[in-house]
Design an enzyme around this catalytic site. Structure first.
Site, PDB file in Angstrom:
ATOM      1  CD  GLU A   1       5.409  -3.218  -3.870  1.00  0.00           C
ATOM      2  OE1 GLU A   1       4.529  -3.321  -4.209  1.00  0.00           O
ATOM      3  OE2 GLU A   1       5.702  -3.038  -2.594  1.00  0.00           O
TER       4      GLU A   1
ATOM      5  CG  HIS B   1       5.654  -7.115  -4.645  1.00  0.00           C
ATOM      6  ND1 HIS B   1       6.631  -7.162  -3.439  1.00  0.00           N
ATOM      7  CD2 HIS B   1       4.507  -6.691  -4.334  1.00  0.00           C
ATOM      8  CE1 HIS B   1       5.709  -6.707  -2.351  1.00  0.00           C
ATOM      9  NE2 HIS B   1       4.540  -6.553  -2.961  1.00  0.00           N
TER      10      HIS B   1
ATOM     11  CG  HIS C   1      -0.077  -6.468  -4.958  1.00  0.00           C
ATOM     12  ND1 HIS C   1       0.217  -5.221  -5.211  1.00  0.00           N
ATOM     13  CD2 HIS C   1       0.611  -6.717  -4.057  1.00  0.00           C
ATOM     14  CE1 HIS C   1       1.271  -4.762  -4.406  1.00  0.00           C
ATOM     15  NE2 HIS C   1       1.330  -5.586  -3.471  1.00  0.00           N
TER      16      HIS C   1
HETATM   17  C1  GLA Z   1       2.510  -4.333  -0.911  1.00  0.00           C
HETATM   18  C2  GLA Z   1       1.889  -3.595  -0.044  1.00  0.00           C
HETATM   19  C3  GLA Z   1       1.919  -4.429   1.595  1.00  0.00           C
HETATM   20  C4  GLA Z   1       1.719  -5.675   1.441  1.00  0.00           C
HETATM   21  C5  GLA Z   1       2.742  -6.422   0.363  1.00  0.00           C
HETATM   22  C6  GLA Z   1       2.963  -7.621   0.173  1.00  0.00           C
HETATM   23  O1  GLA Z   1       3.974  -3.767  -0.768  1.00  0.00           O
HETATM   24  O2  GLA Z   1       1.680  -2.326  -0.131  1.00  0.00           O
HETATM   25  O3  GLA Z   1       0.912  -3.913   2.157  1.00  0.00           O
HETATM   26  O4  GLA Z   1       0.497  -6.285   0.765  1.00  0.00           O
HETATM   27  O5  GLA Z   1       2.799  -5.606  -1.015  1.00  0.00           O
HETATM   28  O6  GLA Z   1       2.701  -8.537   1.151  1.00  0.00           O
END
Ligand code: GLA
Length: 391
Positions: free
Chosen positions: A355, A225, A152
């Site tokens: 997402e 997110h 991210h």
């Molecule tokens: C995304 C990732 C997960 C996790 C979340 C945040 O969805 O794929 O593995 O890192 O973000 O916790």
């Protein structure tokens, strides 16, 4: 006499200061700090448009909480810290409103680094293996923040920066955010100028319109997110929510959640959501829970790709996007250590994310659609989350 004139002028100066205080970019804002729900309800009207409230400061920049209200009285709150959706008050089948997303009522909640609750994610949503990729013969090393991988956007992704915000005036419920990510930030090449426009439409959709330009070739994969729990109460898990995803294939991952590169058919697996299934129905067959990218059918234009329903509240969420993938994350890492504003622990599976995005680790996966943005071109993508009720 002089003293009276002085006092009167002082009064007018104070009046001007008081009335202009908290007025950001000419919106119909108040100087209320809406860090508590009581202040929140006092601050918000149900008049369509955008209001703002002072939320403090981060990195020496002012942070605001903006309330977007549509003509149905639905309200979404967004802060320019991380471009984060902090609340979405939507009615259930009896008209009772509660927030269907995880979030906090003050900036402190976000400064404590929750796992990306409601935030804008960039420069690259999801993981890049070993925090490295090669582009035009040059290898770039990114900040690694998830074991050996970069997740991210790195240590300080777009979710932890203060965006410049411009609320729309009048009755349109639109907030435009802008952020210039500098060349070299978190290891990424090129100055990337990003604009994200959030609009709460009168059809109860939150439309997210992303654009970006760069001065050097760079990977870009932006997403939001938000964690949804359609019951509006984190005491209920999302295991009883029903999900449908228009995806014939998904991208299997290794133990560090990096795609193997295969586009695996979902048929005959617990990843087959082509017909609606309860999330809890087959989750035990997925080690760790769902945290996978689904390869969406169709493409090129904005289409409905997923639907989430909850029989308890009657709420329904439809997801529309022009993106090739969606990361379905079933809140596996939530562990009760964070509390909701009403003091309840946010436990494992208390909420889920859908997402919309390009596939994880695309810069290292020649078989995946490219995520490289070239100078002189514009990155543009639209995602809409639409909430409705079914009786
Ligand atoms: C995304 C990732 C997960 C996790 C979340 C945040 O969805 O794929 O593995 O890192 O973000 O916790």
């Amino acid at each position: 006499m002089k003293k009276i004139v002085g006092t009167i002028s002082l009064f007018f100066i104070m009046l001007v200061v008081v009335t202009s205080c908290g007025n950001n970019n000419g919106t119909n804002s108040t100087a209320t700090n809406d860090s508590t729900s009581t202040n929140d309800s006092m601050q918000n009207t149900t008049k369509p448009g955008v209001t703002s409230a002072d939320w403090g400061e981060s990195d020496g920049k002012k942070v605001f909480s903006y309330t977007l209200t549509n003509k149905n009285g639905v309200q979404v709150k967004i802060t320019n810290y991380g471009g984060t959706v902090t609340s979405w008050m939507a009615p259930d089948r009896n008209g009772k409103k509660s927030s269907i997303v995880l979030g906090f009522e003050n900036l402190q909640g976000y400064l404590a680094k929750p796992p990306y609750f409601g935030a804008l994610i960039g420069r690259y949503g999801n993981r890049i293996a070993n925090g490295k990729f090669t582009l035009n013969g040059k290898t770039y090393t990114l900040a690694t923040n998830n074991g050996k991988n970069s997740l991210h956007g790195g240590n300080k992704g777009f979710d932890k920066v203060v965006w410049d915000a411009t609320p729309a005036t009048g009755d349109s419920a639109t907030l435009t955010l802008n952020y210039l990510s500098k060349d070299g930030e978190e290891g990424y090449p090129g100055n990337l100028n990003v604009t994200v426009k959030y609009t709460l439409t009168d059809a109860d959709e939150l439309e997210i319109d992303y654009t970006a330009q760069t001065d050097k070739a760079t990977p870009v994969n932006l997403t939001n997110h938000s964690y949804f729990n359609l019951t509006g109460d984190v005491a209920n898990t999302i295991l009883d929510h029903t999900l449908q995803i228009d995806a014939d294939r998904y991208t299997p991952v290794d133990t560090t959640l990096i795609p193997t590169g295969k586009l695996q058919p979902v048929a005959g697996t617990p990843f087959d959501f082509r017909q609606p299934h309860k999330i809890g129905e087959r989750i035990d067959q997925v080690p760790g829970g769902y945290d996978h990218n689904f390869v969406l059918n169709g493409g090129g234009s904005v289409r409905r790709v997923a639907t989430l329903t909850d029989t308890l509240s009657g709420r329904r969420l439809d997801v529309y996007t022009d993106q090739p993938g969606v990361q379905f994350y079933s809140g596996n890492f939530l562990d009760g250590s964070i509390k909701s504003p009403d003091g309840k622990p946010i436990n494992k599976h208390a909420a889920l994310c859908l997402e919309t995005q390009h596939f994880p680790d695309s810069p290292n996966q020649p078989g995946f659609p490219s995520t490289i943005l070239q100078p002189g071109t514009t990155y543009h993508t639209i995602t809409k989350y639409k909430v409705s009720v079914e009786q």
